[in-house]
Every structure is written in C-alpha cells, then in structure tokens.
Design an enzyme around this catalytic site. Structure first.
Site, PDB file in Angstrom:
ATOM      1  N   ASP A 165       0.815  -1.223   0.000  1.00  0.00           N
ATOM      2  CA  ASP A 165       0.000   0.000   0.000  1.00  0.00           C
ATOM      3  C   ASP A 165       0.843   1.266   0.000  1.00  0.00           C
ATOM      4  O   ASP A 165       0.644   2.169   0.826  1.00  0.00           O
ATOM      5  CB  ASP A 165      -0.933   0.020   1.219  1.00  0.00           C
ATOM      6  CG  ASP A 165      -1.766  -1.237   1.349  1.00  0.00           C
ATOM      7  OD1 ASP A 165      -2.203  -1.761   0.316  1.00  0.00           O
ATOM      8  OD2 ASP A 165      -1.974  -1.705   2.483  1.00  0.00           O
TER       9      ASP A 165
ATOM     10  N   GLU B 208     -11.180   1.242  -3.615  1.00  0.00           N
ATOM     11  CA  GLU B 208     -10.463   1.660  -2.413  1.00  0.00           C
ATOM     12  C   GLU B 208      -9.188   2.388  -2.810  1.00  0.00           C
ATOM     13  O   GLU B 208      -8.899   2.573  -3.996  1.00  0.00           O
ATOM     14  CB  GLU B 208     -10.126   0.441  -1.545  1.00  0.00           C
ATOM     15  CG  GLU B 208      -9.317  -0.623  -2.257  1.00  0.00           C
ATOM     16  CD  GLU B 208      -9.200  -1.908  -1.464  1.00  0.00           C
ATOM     17  OE1 GLU B 208      -9.944  -2.086  -0.477  1.00  0.00           O
ATOM     18  OE2 GLU B 208      -8.363  -2.756  -1.833  1.00  0.00           O
TER      19      GLU B 208
END
Length: 525
Positions: free
Chosen positions: A28, A217
């Site tokens: 991420d 997301e």
C-alpha cells in the site's frame, strides 16, 4: 551469520531501477515529493513501531528515516487484541504549507486518523481521528483555492451487487482540532480523542470504473492542467487487483472513466508471470519532470506441486506514467510492471548503511534490551499465538534466500520456559525453534493448529540456532546440524483467512507461558 540484506538497493552507480524498490512487507505505498526529496510510507498492520517513512533522492536507494508511530505516540493507538491483518492500513503521505500529513486507518480500533510532522524524520504528532469518516483508505487533497478535502471509501449502504464500495469526497477542517468520541461498532471500543471535523455534506463520486466494479479503495485525487484525476484500486488485493482512473472538470464531479482502463493490472498476465496482484497506486511527478507511480505487487515462485506462491508478501514497485491526450498511461509502450526500468535522470543517492530495524507485535515488548551485537530478553508470560505483545523482536524479510542465526545463552529447570527463534507471519501461522529445560523443539503453527515437527534432547546452556531459507524450502539447524528434514514456507505464504495482508518476519522470542519469570535469554550474532 545474521540476516542478509537491507531495504536499500546496491550503492553502485545505477542506470536502472530494480523492482521492487522496497522489497518484502511494504504494501500500500504512498509517496510525495518535496524539492528533490521523495518520501514514501507503507502499511504496517500490527508491527510496532508502525508507519515506516522512507526517503530517497533517486528512487533507487531508500533509507528508513522514521516511524510515524513510535514511543512518542504509541499510547494513543489501541493495538492490543487485534489480529495480524488488522491495525494500520493504507496510509497516504502528503506535504502542504510546510507540514507533512499521513492519513491512515487504524482498522478495528479507532478508524481513520491523521498524524503530522514538520520534519519527516519526526517527531510525528499524536493521531487526530476523523470519527465522522466511514470506511478506510483516507487521503487528503488541497485544491488550488487552498481548501482541504478528505477522500475515502464507504460501504455502509444497501448494496446492489457483491463487493460494491463507494468513493466519496468531503471538505475537512485541518486548521482546528476539537475533542470527540471515537467508537468502534464491531469491537465496542470507545474513547475520547482529538478530532478533525468534516464540513458540509459528502459527495459520492463513483463505485468504480466498471458497472460491477468491486472493492473500490485506495483513492487519490490529482490535478493536472485543468482536469482532476481520481485514481483508485479495484478488484480486491488478489489476482484481480487493478488501478483505474476517472477524470472530471470539477473537483466534485461528475467523474467519467477515461478510455484507458484499467490503467494498470496483471490480471491479464496469467499466474506464471513473476509479478502478480498489482494495484493500489499513487502517482507523482519526479524531479526530472516525468510522472511515475508506486504500487503494490507480489513476486511469486513455483512450489513443488506447480502452484505459485508469494513467500515475501506484498512489496512496493515503481512504474512510469505519461499524460497522453488527457489520459494517464501507465507503463507506456509495455503495459505492465517490469523487473526494472530506466533510472530517472538524477544523481545516485548515498547514505550510511543502517542496522535492520527490529519490530514488536502489537506494541513495544517488555523486558528486551538491544545493543549492536546482543539482544537480552527477560521471559514474559505472553505467548506468540496470543493477540497481545509477546517478548519477541522481528526483522522484516526482503529476499527469497536468507540465513538468520543467533548464538543463544539460556538455561532453565522449568517446563514452562522456552526461548529461541521464530519465523512469523501471524499468530496462527508461524514456526518456532525453541530451547526448553532439557530439549530443543521445532514447532509449526498452521491455520491455527500447532504441531511438533521435531524435538531433540539438549541440556547445554549455550546453543547456536539457525533458520536458513532457499525460496520455498526452510532448514532449521541446531549447532549447524539440521533438526529435521526441510520444511516448506508455504504455510506462511498462503493468502488465506489467517494471513492475507502482512509479510514475514524472523527474530528472537522467549516466553514463560502464562507465568511470571525473572529468567533471561541472551542472543548474540
């Protein structure tokens, strides 16, 4: 021999950037550019210190300069009791008017929050929570008029199809910190904390690029020229992971998918391609004027049965980006993430080699002291497969081939006292090589079930314990002799229910299994 390797690449003069740029347990990624400096953060889940902050000036060589969660503010977070897949999710780092902002999610025990610093080396502030912001994966955006906005996802609505998640935007007041109550519905946790307030009403921007897009997301908004670009991840974190882009003439929309979509994915490459699960990107303009993006992915290796596995977890990769006819094009001329790309035109970044950082689980463990060559552990009641903080210190793994070896001095006449090494993915999936009162035992914990692989009698006070890895094979050694046949790392790399998000760590561990103890284990290189 100690663990080999570090997060930075070779210091030799480089004409290429090798992927991944941050290998092993660095998922991420988010990046910002300040002057000639690049700052990058990744998820850390239950590892403490958390939220690692990396620095580079050439996108090749990276140094770890701080953790945004450390001794200064750890008491403002609630790690105890979380699963290894919970904790710190999907941070975004941004710089605005002399301040660095990291927005992230404390999943299960706090929700969305922001920490700030004037210097990326720290200290970082206590978290300021955003209790009115649903969902996960927060990012901040400042428009040209100076107003600041919160962008995130939400799934607290009636779905019309499976995996439907919305991306929304709402103005946020970052100039005033108030007091508020943070509540976690699923855990029942409730506490008072500093808070930022969202202003006005939220605007739903999209459910994703496709009509049946799943798990939208990791959103980020950028402005290039007179258009806004909404970048997001879709498809979940597995083989269907992807990056998509929508554009708008107005910040609040409507956002229309650009003709090129997904802009980046390896879902079309087949499961034999050595880099899989590409997604969750962040675009930036490098010092040389060109656009790039960081994204997450997995390097895969083939197991004996022909299946493809990801022993190191999710890592950080770099890819070129171009703006062509108003559309973002990722990996132009290629279309996928490569094992290396041309290095941007900037000098190589040199810095002093640092020792590999040591991490605790869900907090800073008690009774552990370190110097350059010795780690001393006072045995603690906590055990490795609990969801508290055991007496354990881990190093992240960055390579498929490595050796971790320690000479341990430890003696006990109690059956509940054990000390040694662990190879750890989660509380439900790990290996331990431990010395007790009269034996050394190799144990495997797989999907929550524990089994003893081997046990040999041993009464000497000092012993050298070693874990040696070669791709999918593990060798456990006592005084340089194998204690068992080779074991597989596969129980620790299956992206299933128990170990879905984080990576692997190896290190030292000692426990008195529920009882208080003053005994010590001493580990030397």
């Amino acid at each position: 021999m100690a663990l080999i390797g570090n997060v930075q690449n070779s210091m030799a003069q480089c004409s290429k950037v090798s992927n991944p740029i941050l290998p092993g347990f660095n998922p991420d990624p988010s990046i910002c550019v300040v002057g000639s400096d690049y700052y990058l953060v990744t998820s850390s889940f239950g590892y403490v210190p958390g939220l690692p902050v990396y620095h580079s000036r050439d996108l090749v060589h990276w140094e770890l300069i701080s953790h945004a969660i450390d001794y200064n503010n750890i008491d403002k977070f609630h790690f105890c009791g979380i699963n290894d897949n919970d904790g710190i999710w999907a941070p975004t780092i941004r710089y605005h008017d002399g301040t660095f902002y990291i927005s992230s999610t404390m999943w299960r025990t706090g929700g969305n929050f922001v920490v700030t610093a004037k210097n990326p080396c720290g200290p970082w502030s206590d978290p300021v929570y955003i209790p009115d912001a649903p969902g996960i994966d927060p990012t901040l955006f400042w428009d040209t008029d100076g107003r600041s906005y919160y962008v995130g996802n939400r799934y607290d609505f009636k779905h019309t199809y499976d995996g439907q998640v919305g991306i929304f935007i709402q103005e946020i007041d970052l100039n005033n910190v108030g007091k508020g109550i943070v509540r976690e519905k699923k855990t029942g946790l409730q506490f008072e904390a500093p808070v930022y307030n969202l202003l006005g009403r939220h605007t739903l921007l999209t459910f994703g690029c496709a009509t049946n897009a799943q798990y939208a997301e990791g959103p980020h908004i950028y402005k290039f020229g007179d258009r806004y670009y909404l970048l997001m991840a879709e498809g979940g974190s597995g083989s269907y992971h992807a990056v998509t882009v929508l554009t708008s003439k107005d910040l609040l929309g409507p956002y229309i998918p650009q003709q090129i979509n997904p802009v980046l994915s390896h879902r079309q490459m087949g499961n034999a391609y050595p880099i899989q699960n590409i997604g969750h990107a962040d675009v930036f303009r490098a010092v040389d004027g060109n656009l790039y993006a960081v994204c997450l992915g997995n390097r895969v290796v083939q197991d004996d049965d022909g299946t493809w596995q990801c022993p190191l977890g999710r890592e950080t990769f770099l890819v070129r980006v171009e703006l062509q006819d108003g559309q973002l094009v990722f990996a132009p001329g290629v279309g996928y993430v490569q094992s290396s790309i041309e290095k941007p035109k900037m000098p190589n970044y040199q810095f002093a080699t640092q020792p590999e950082p040591l991490y605790g689980l869900r907090g800073f463990p008690n009774g552990i002291t370190n110097d350059s060559a010795i780690t001393t552990i006072v045995l603690q009641p906590e055990v490795l497969d609990s969801l508290v903080t055991p007496a354990c210190k881990l190093q992240k793994l960055h390579m498929l081939k490595w050796t971790y070896s320690r000479e341990m001095t430890f003696s006990t006449n109690k059956s509940n006292e054990w000390a040694g090494l662990t190879l750890y993915r989660t509380a439900n999936s790990n290996y331990t090589l431990l010395k007790g009162n009269n034996s050394i035992r190799l144990t495997k914990r797989e999907k929550g079930k524990t089994s003893i692989i081997a046990e040999i009698p041993y009464k000497e006070k000092t012993v050298r314990l070693t874990i040696d890895a070669d791709s999918m094979r593990l060798h456990f050694l006592v005084n340089n002799k194998s204690i068992s046949p080779a074991q597989s790392i596969r129980p620790l790399c299956d992206d299933g229910l128990y170990n879905k998000f984080n990576g692997l760590g190896v290190g030292v561990y000692a426990t008195s299994m529920g009882k208080r103890s003053k005994n010590k284990a001493i580990f030397k290189y």
